[in-house]
Structure formats: structure tokens, C-alpha cells
Design a protein around this motif. Sequence first.
Motif, short mmCIF file in Angstrom:
data_model
loop_
_atom_site.label_atom_id
_atom_site.label_comp_id
_atom_site.label_asym_id
_atom_site.label_seq_id
_atom_site.Cartn_x
_atom_site.Cartn_y
_atom_site.Cartn_z
N GLY A 44 49.24 34.62 36.32
CA GLY A 44 49.97 35.23 37.42
C GLY A 44 50.49 36.63 37.10
N LEU A 45 50.78 36.87 35.83
CA LEU A 45 51.32 38.17 35.41
C LEU A 45 50.22 39.19 35.18
CD1 LEU A 45 54.00 36.77 32.96
CD2 LEU A 45 54.47 38.00 35.09
N GLY A 46 48.95 38.76 35.15
CA GLY A 46 47.88 39.75 35.05
C GLY A 46 46.71 39.41 34.18
N PHE A 47 46.69 38.23 33.58
CA PHE A 47 45.57 37.85 32.72
C PHE A 47 44.45 37.28 33.58
CE2 PHE A 47 44.75 37.01 28.08
CZ PHE A 47 43.45 36.55 28.22
N LEU A 48 43.78 38.13 34.33
CA LEU A 48 42.66 37.73 35.19
C LEU A 48 42.02 38.96 35.79
CD1 LEU A 48 43.88 36.26 38.62
CD2 LEU A 48 45.02 38.07 37.34
N THR A 49 40.77 38.81 36.23
CA THR A 49 40.10 39.86 36.96
C THR A 49 39.91 39.44 38.41
OG1 THR A 49 38.11 41.25 37.09
CG2 THR A 49 37.81 38.99 36.30
N PHE A 50 39.89 40.42 39.30
CA PHE A 50 39.64 40.15 40.72
C PHE A 50 38.16 40.28 41.06
CE2 PHE A 50 44.09 42.09 41.21
CZ PHE A 50 44.71 40.85 41.13
N VAL A 51 37.32 40.61 40.07
CA VAL A 51 35.89 40.71 40.31
C VAL A 51 35.32 39.33 40.67
CG1 VAL A 51 33.65 41.19 39.24
CG2 VAL A 51 35.58 42.70 38.79
N ASP A 52 34.47 39.28 41.67
CA ASP A 52 33.80 38.04 42.05
C ASP A 52 32.68 37.81 41.04
OD1 ASP A 52 32.19 36.02 43.13
OD2 ASP A 52 32.53 36.69 45.20
N GLY A 53 32.86 36.85 40.15
CA GLY A 53 31.90 36.63 39.09
C GLY A 53 30.55 36.13 39.58
N THR A 54 30.48 35.56 40.78
CA THR A 54 29.21 35.06 41.29
C THR A 54 28.36 36.17 41.89
OG1 THR A 54 30.16 34.54 43.46
CG2 THR A 54 30.23 32.81 41.77
N THR A 55 28.97 37.31 42.22
CA THR A 55 28.25 38.44 42.80
C THR A 55 28.40 39.73 41.99
OG1 THR A 55 30.11 39.15 44.18
CG2 THR A 55 28.61 37.49 45.11
N GLY A 56 29.43 39.78 41.15
CA GLY A 56 29.72 40.99 40.40
C GLY A 56 30.45 42.05 41.19
N LYS A 57 30.78 41.74 42.44
CA LYS A 57 31.43 42.73 43.30
C LYS A 57 32.92 42.87 42.98
CE LYS A 57 28.32 42.26 47.28
NZ LYS A 57 27.82 43.65 47.15
N GLU A 58 33.40 44.09 42.96
CA GLU A 58 34.82 44.36 42.80
C GLU A 58 35.55 44.15 44.11
OE1 GLU A 58 34.51 47.87 39.43
OE2 GLU A 58 34.26 48.39 41.55
N MET A 59 36.83 43.86 44.05
CA MET A 59 37.61 43.64 45.25
C MET A 59 37.71 44.93 46.06
SD MET A 59 41.29 41.74 45.67
CE MET A 59 42.35 43.02 44.99
N SER A 60 37.17 44.91 47.26
CA SER A 60 37.16 46.09 48.14
C SER A 60 36.54 47.31 47.47
CB SER A 60 38.58 46.41 48.63
OG SER A 60 39.13 45.32 49.33
N GLY A 61 35.59 47.06 46.55
CA GLY A 61 34.90 48.16 45.90
C GLY A 61 35.74 48.95 44.91
N ARG A 62 36.82 48.36 44.46
CA ARG A 62 37.74 49.05 43.56
C ARG A 62 37.96 48.20 42.30
NH1 ARG A 62 41.56 53.01 44.42
NH2 ARG A 62 41.01 53.04 46.64
N PRO A 63 37.97 48.78 41.10
CA PRO A 63 38.19 47.99 39.89
C PRO A 63 39.63 47.49 39.81
CG PRO A 63 38.23 50.31 39.35
CD PRO A 63 37.79 50.22 40.79
#
Length: 318
Positions: A185-204
Motif C-alpha cells: 500500500g505504501l508503494g511496493f508495487l508497479t501499476f504496469v499491467d503485466g499481462t500486456t506490458g502497458k503502463e497506466m494511462s501511458g505513464r510510468p
Amino acid sequence: MSHRRIAGPLGALAVFSIAGSAKAVTITIINNDGANTGFNDPTPVTPVGDNPGTTKGEQALNVFKKAAEIWGSALSGTVEVKVLASFAPLQCSETYGTLGSAGPMSAYYNPRFPNASAWYPVALANQLANRDMNTNQPDIQAQFNSELGKPGCLSSRGGWYMGFDGNHGKRIDFLTVLLHEFGHGLGFLTFVDGTTGKEMSGRPDIYETFLHDATQDKPWTQLTDNQRKSSALNNGNVRWEGPAVTAAAKEILSSTTPTPLLYTPAKFESGSSVSHWDKSLSPNLLMEPVINGDLTHGLDLTTALMKDIGWTLPATTP
């Protein structure tokens, strides 16, 4: 242990605040359980392992307060972190189960942040902005398995251990699981969709900016969507490249596993892949995808990663 983002109504709330020193961040727990369930379970129990609670609900809440105290004293901040928490039936069988799930409820980017182009989880974004950027909802949502120890759900493990002393035996140490999920919850995760490789709204996202694929010899931010999708399956070849983790790893990890690898199994695991340390690291770390019985209640490499992504750590006495 795994995490995933969860959305839902707030319902009736009870709030408990934990504050450490003047420099520590305040973590507020919002009890989202209904009457006679979870944190409100009135079933009598005997105090255990320095936990003085005399009902199941009281003991669970005490462990939550303890986890908030540990994390609160490990990070500095001026804006409270609000955690919406509850118990619920999660995926489980006699041999495998999801112990808990947690993640940020929102994310922000801002040209004034250290990385102007990256998403930051809301709890961290609030500290960087020095204000609550979304006063209408909590920052983190977390759920924990209400069925643990019951028939059909890891019954041989005997359920949750609610003590603070680590003497959990075959039971699952609730405090360890809470510390792990707070980390997501504090930040140990990525928002990248691992099944597609797409970044959230095209932003890292800020976590992603520290991921490096050794095979392609490029950071994730320089990969295409397909390359990131492939990297998420590149077992043993995705590492964290951040100065705080690199320095801490030399002190924490054994000489045989000096590189802080991320968990990227050949078959993608939603909620686990990329957003955990690899299981090959030694000693076992808090933020690995499965719980290990030898874990203490320390935060090991986790606080160093928090520093890399932008959290300020309290000054410590040499």
C-alpha cells in the motif's frame, strides 16, 4: 502473500490513529468490518504473545495497531496515511491460500514531484505534496482472509497467530502479513499491467523506474509494451536498480545472492509477479510472494526501497 487493488464502499467506519515520534508518519486504521465480524468479532480468546486482547476482534485490531506503529516509525511524513481494512473470504484451499491483499486506492503525478512524469501511490504523493490530495477516500485498502484455519482453507496451519512475539509455530503470523501488505500500500508495487506490458494511462510509475531487465540491458521505462510483458516473465533477470537498495543489499543479503532480484516467474502470477522480491534471495525477505516462517518483524530491504521511490526515512542514531 499477494496483493491486489480492491474497490468498494466505505460503510460504517471506526478510526484508530497511531503516531510515533514527531518525525514519524501517522497511520490511521479505518475499520470497515460489519457487526460481529473481523475486527468486531466478540468471540472470547486468551491474551497471547504480548497481545492483551480478550476477543478475536480486539486482538486483530491490536496487531493492526502494532503494524501501523512499526511502519509509522520507519517513515517520515506530515500527512496521515489512512488504511481501510477488513476481513473477507479470499481465495483458499487446503494447500494454498491468499492471506491478504492491499494496494493504493489512487495514484498521482505532479511536475513538482522528484520524477515529474511518474505516477506515485497516493500515500507517498501526499507526503511529497505536503497535503492530502484526496480527502474523500482512504489511501490504502486492505483485506485479510477471514477463512484461514477453517475447513478447506489451510486448516492444518491452525489459523492466524495474533501475538507480537513471533512464537507462531505452524500458525500464520498475522503481524508479518500486515507488515507485508502495508508495504504494498505504501508503494511496493508497479501499476504496469503485466499481462500486456502497458503502463497506466501511458505513464510510468515510480516503482517501474527502478526496474532493469538484464537480458535486454534496459530499464523498464525504455522498453516497449511487448518487451515489458516479456520481461515480467524473465525469471531471474529483472533487478532493482536504486541506490538505497543497492547499498542496503550489501549488508542484508548473503554473499551468494547480492543482487536484489524481483519475482518474475515464467508463468505470470497476477498480484505477485514483479511486485515482490524474488524467492531466491537469502535470507528470506518480508516482501517475497510467499510467507516464510523464519521472518522476524523487521522491514529488511523494504525501507531502502521506500527511500528509493521517494519516502523520507527518519534520522537514526549511529
